[in-house]
Motif scaffolding. Structure first.
Motif, PDB file in Angstrom:
ATOM      1  N   HIS A 127       0.829  -1.196   0.000  1.00  0.00           N
ATOM      2  CA  HIS A 127       0.000   0.000   0.000  1.00  0.00           C
ATOM      3  C   HIS A 127       0.864   1.247   0.000  1.00  0.00           C
ATOM      4  O   HIS A 127       2.066   1.202   0.293  1.00  0.00           O
ATOM      5  CB  HIS A 127      -0.912   0.020   1.245  1.00  0.00           C
ATOM      6  CG  HIS A 127      -1.976  -1.008   1.241  1.00  0.00           C
ATOM      7  ND1 HIS A 127      -1.757  -2.305   1.670  1.00  0.00           N
ATOM      8  CD2 HIS A 127      -3.284  -0.955   0.862  1.00  0.00           C
ATOM      9  CE1 HIS A 127      -2.889  -3.005   1.553  1.00  0.00           C
ATOM     10  NE2 HIS A 127      -3.822  -2.193   1.076  1.00  0.00           N
ATOM     11  N   ALA A 128       0.212   2.346  -0.281  1.00  0.00           N
ATOM     12  CA  ALA A 128       0.855   3.656  -0.174  1.00  0.00           C
ATOM     13  C   ALA A 128      -0.068   4.571   0.619  1.00  0.00           C
ATOM     14  O   ALA A 128      -1.274   4.598   0.368  1.00  0.00           O
ATOM     15  CB  ALA A 128       1.113   4.255  -1.556  1.00  0.00           C
ATOM     16  N   GLY A 129       0.493   5.265   1.589  1.00  0.00           N
ATOM     17  CA  GLY A 129      -0.328   6.166   2.397  1.00  0.00           C
ATOM     18  C   GLY A 129      -1.411   5.453   3.155  1.00  0.00           C
ATOM     19  O   GLY A 129      -2.462   6.028   3.440  1.00  0.00           O
ATOM     20  N   GLY A 130      -1.189   4.197   3.482  1.00  0.00           N
ATOM     21  CA  GLY A 130      -2.179   3.408   4.204  1.00  0.00           C
ATOM     22  C   GLY A 130      -3.307   2.952   3.301  1.00  0.00           C
ATOM     23  O   GLY A 130      -3.456   1.760   3.021  1.00  0.00           O
ATOM     24  N   ASP A 131      -4.104   3.901   2.840  1.00  0.00           N
ATOM     25  CA  ASP A 131      -5.264   3.553   2.019  1.00  0.00           C
ATOM     26  C   ASP A 131      -5.384   4.482   0.809  1.00  0.00           C
ATOM     27  O   ASP A 131      -6.478   4.796   0.356  1.00  0.00           O
ATOM     28  CB  ASP A 131      -6.556   3.611   2.852  1.00  0.00           C
ATOM     29  CG  ASP A 131      -6.774   4.974   3.507  1.00  0.00           C
ATOM     30  OD1 ASP A 131      -5.951   5.882   3.280  1.00  0.00           O
ATOM     31  OD2 ASP A 131      -7.771   5.127   4.242  1.00  0.00           O
TER      32      ASP A 131
END
Length: 527
Positions: A127-131
């Protein structure tokens, strides 16, 4: 009719992960490339993808074979194992190339952080930035050096063809209402899906089945159109229609679980993976639980994520959406309901994106590559966009020499329009009769808007063009759903509840003289 024209080697319709990947690689190969987007460059579905990218890391004990197994199981007997093998095998290298273009993914001391989502047996989702994975992928591809020219706010209308039927460019509707002709030796459809066939969807406003309709009008074969994946957990907030915020499957991967209005677990006893079952299983379970509520009046269930540590830090986008709706997900269960999410089928394309129409390619969600079958495995879509974007670009670079503009097309297609005032009724009818749970009677009762040719002296508007595209995509969906007399993956026939061996085959459609024709089916075998 034509206000202006231009010529390039390749025109890519759509600016999501698949289209931008193909455009970057075509341009790097010296092929003159133009990207056409009907809205802002980042307005497509890619930017809204909260989930991550499913990609194997051997160091974690995961294997390509395990990823392939999970993909095939989720596809419910219609996944093409050769296509799936290619995508999951080439995925790690495609992600490395994406990172070299500037994409940054969540990492810890041991490397990229990985989570699990529905249908997966390993923690393989990055993931990137969590969500906010899709937003980061979109940002990186738009910012990376070498991105070719782009026409934004230009609605692609139709594929233009030469006298042999090969694609030779597209017509577009520009922001001023003019019709332009873009000649191209190759046309790549990367337009995304058609979530706005339905009243409620996780898709942005641009997802109106444009590429599917363009391909059908060009005579291309489409398949698996009946398989529309409903995401089980869209944020439920009042009576809103249109796009609803997505509550990522990663939340359930982190430990959240579904309960009904009485606090009873929804997925207990439904599937061995319970809340991490494939999406079609979870969406159907929610729908059935809602139907079982007293009087069948419940319209949502709840996702209890209150036990997840640092929820706001891990899922900032979801937290913001919930709080904007007056819900604190840290202390309160999130109201959720299924919403139209992903088009598993599409324009039939081979492993390099080539369709049945010479020089016409389809990649990403608009295409039926064979990866998803009857139901997409979570987080395989961004992966497919990367791999198929690279494969299509490599094939195009081999097929054409720079400056290989096509011969003039024969007859330019007429602009097709329909009354946008009829769209709401169509969306409601499709939601009621062609969503999660279909019957022959219900499918037959859906009426699509009348599509007509726009008069040459009447400037077409985008809404009328989109309504015509949705109407044609709806006709294809209704036709295929009526033919498939079984339940499989995300196609559920209430009047044919069992999966049948005879239907372990795709249903292919073509448009001939404005009539949808079903392709030859194998002789049914005993089920």
């Amino acid at each position: 009719m034509i206000s202006w024209e231009m010529s390039v080697d390749v025109v890519v319709v759509g600016s999501g992960v698949a289209g931008l990947t193909a455009a970057h690689d075509c341009a790097a190969a010296g092929v003159a490339t133009l990207v056409v987007s009907k809205d802002a460059a980042d307005a497509g579905s890619t930017a809204w993808a909260q989930g991550g990218i499913a990609v194997v890391d051997d160091a974690t004990g995961d294997t390509v074979a395990a990823h392939l197994y999970d993909t095939v199981v989720a596809g419910a007997g219609l996944t093409d194992p050769v296509a799936a093998q290619a995508v999951v095998t080439e995925g790690p290298d495609a992600v490395r190339r994406l990172r070299s273009r500037g994409a940054e993914f969540d990492a810890g001391p041991a490397g990229l952080l990985r989570t699990r989502e529905g249908g997966h047996h390993f923690d393989r989702i990055i993931h990137a930035g969590g969500d906010a994975t899709g937003a980061e992928v979109e940002r990186a591809l738009l910012a990376a050096p070498g991105l070719p020219g782009m026409l934004t706010r230009h609605q692609a209308l139709d594929v233009v063809q030469d006298e042999a039927g090969a694609a030779g460019g597209i017509t577009v509707l520009d922001p001023d209402g003019g019709i332009g002709l873009i000649r191209a030796a190759r046309v790549v459809l990367a337009t995304g899906g058609s979530g706005h066939l339905y009243s409620v969807t996780t898709n942005p406003a641009v997802a109106t089945g444009d590429g599917l309709a363009m391909a059908l009008r060009a005579g291309a074969v489409v398949s698996d159109i009946e398989f529309v994946q409903f995401h089980p957990t869209a944020l439920f907030a009042g009576e809103a229609t249109g796009q609803r915020p997505l509550v990522s499957e990663a939340v359930r991967g982190a430990g959240a679980f579904l309960v009904d209005g009485a606090g009873r677990r929804v997925m207990t006893g439904v599937h061995p993976l319970e809340d991490l079952a494939p999406r079609d299983v979870v969406a159907l379970a929610i729908t059935r639980r809602l139907a079982e509520s007293p009087g069948g009046i419940d319209d949502h269930v709840f996702l209890d994520a209150t036990g997840i540590e640092n929820f706001a830090g891990r899922f900032p986008t979801i937290t913001a959406a919930c709080r904007a709706a007056g819900i604190d997900p840290v202390s309160t269960a999130i109201p959720v309901a299924p919403a139209a999410h992903y088009q598993c089928g599409g324009v039939s394309a081979d492993l390099n994106g080539r369709t049945s129409i010479p020089h016409l390619y389809a990649i990403g969600e608009v295409a039926r590559s064979g990866l998803h079958g009857a139901n997409r495995l979570a987080s395989n879509s961004l992966l497919e966009g990367l791999v198929m974007g690279e494969r299509a670009a490599a094939t195009i670079a081999e097929e054409i020499a720079p400056g290989a503009h096509p011969v003039s097309p024969t007859d330019l297609p007429e602009v097709r329009v329909a009354d946008p005032g009829e769209l709401d009724d169509l969306q409601r009818a499709l939601s009621a009769h062609a969503g999660i749970g279909r019957t022959a009677t219900g499918l037959a009762n859906v009426r699509t808007p009348v599509v007509r040719s726009a008069p040459e002296d009447d400037v077409p508007v985008r809404a009328a063009v989109e309504t015509a595209n949705i109407a044609l995509a709806a006709r294809a969906l209704l036709t295929a759903a009526a033919v498939r007399t079984e339940s499989r993956g995300c196609h559920v026939r209430l009047d044919f509840p069992e999966r049948r061996l005879a239907w372990a085959q795709p249903i292919e459609l073509t448009l001939v003289d404005d009539e949808l024709v079903v392709g030859d089916l194998r002789t049914p075998v005993a089920s």
